[in-house]
Design an enzyme around this catalytic site. Sequence first.
Site, short mmCIF file in Angstrom:
data_model
loop_
_atom_site.label_atom_id
_atom_site.label_comp_id
_atom_site.label_asym_id
_atom_site.label_seq_id
_atom_site.Cartn_x
_atom_site.Cartn_y
_atom_site.Cartn_z
N PRO A 87 0.56 -22.12 0.95
CA PRO A 87 0.68 -22.82 -0.34
C PRO A 87 -0.67 -23.33 -0.82
CG PRO A 87 2.30 -23.63 1.24
CD PRO A 87 1.35 -22.77 1.99
N GLU A 88 -1.01 -23.01 -2.08
CA GLU A 88 -2.23 -23.50 -2.70
C GLU A 88 -1.83 -24.48 -3.81
OE1 GLU A 88 -4.86 -20.23 -3.70
OE2 GLU A 88 -4.06 -19.01 -2.07
N LYS A 134 -4.14 -29.76 -1.59
CA LYS A 134 -2.96 -28.98 -1.20
C LYS A 134 -1.94 -29.86 -0.48
CE LYS A 134 -5.90 -24.93 -0.45
NZ LYS A 134 -6.43 -24.01 0.55
N ARG A 191 -11.82 -13.75 5.50
CA ARG A 191 -10.67 -13.79 4.59
C ARG A 191 -10.60 -12.49 3.79
NH1 ARG A 191 -8.87 -18.98 3.83
NH2 ARG A 191 -6.98 -17.93 3.18
#
Length: 298
Positions: free
Chosen positions: A2-3, A60, A286
């Site tokens: 979740p961002e 966040k 990433r």
Amino acid sequence: MPELPEVETVARDLQRWVAGATIREATVHWDRTIRHPQPAERFAAEIAGATIERVTRRAKTVLLHLTDGRVMTVALRMTGALIVTRPGTPPDPCAREVFQLEDGREMRYRDVGKFGRIGLWPGGGLRSIGAGRGARSKRVAEGGRTYRIGEVFSGHGPEPLQRGFTAKRFAERLSRRSAKLKTLLLDQSFIAGVGNIYADEALWRARLHPLRAADTLDAGEVRRLHRAVRQVLRQGIANRGSSFSDYVGADGEPGQNAERLAVYRRTEQPCYRCGRRIERIVVGQRSTHFCPHCQPER
Ligand SMILES: [Zn+2]
């Protein structure tokens, strides 16, 4: 993971559904989720009887402001979810904490991977946070003393959707850094709330290569990136977030934004702007998705 848009969706849902509700009792099924206060029994005892006044978000993290001034923080991390259930809903084996509300509903913290963290803090200092000052990796709230909520976020950068986050301020911050754009957008001390999905989307929209050094952007490029970051986050919120695996809103339903993403996890598929294939590279461990034609490396 979740961002900002996903956490904002959860916070808005909870504001609608649990603001004004009183927590009758908290059951901790997984002690290590509880970050503060410790031990977990103390957390459960201290949250019992509390009334939720309003629910917001910082970076966040979901913030549940209690009527007595304390704040409960819920960091969903990788696989966490906060779900409000009707009375009589069967128990969830992945619910690590269950908050029984006085009206019979439950607010469940569900977390398959157990990475998330919940804290309960005295109020104070939240107004001053967001300046981006403070040591980047400063460890707070791990010892025995009591920390105020503002200290928990002392190392976080500005909120990109706040009015104070102007293109001018963004330009000043970028000009002082030589890091790659992708790396910098993921740095929570540089800008709060952006993660892998929205960093890739913002760079595609701004037509900037993920490996560009921040201090090489001209004024027009900075303005494009500033606008793009805000647009992709706002679009994410409007679509209730991007769901790829575990993320759901507080209604337990996945968001609708994943199918509207331009590059993230669209490797080898055609770019919506030029039709060429989206590429995937790894930046700082990433996955990074971009269009080599629209986002040329200078
Ligand atoms: Zn393209």
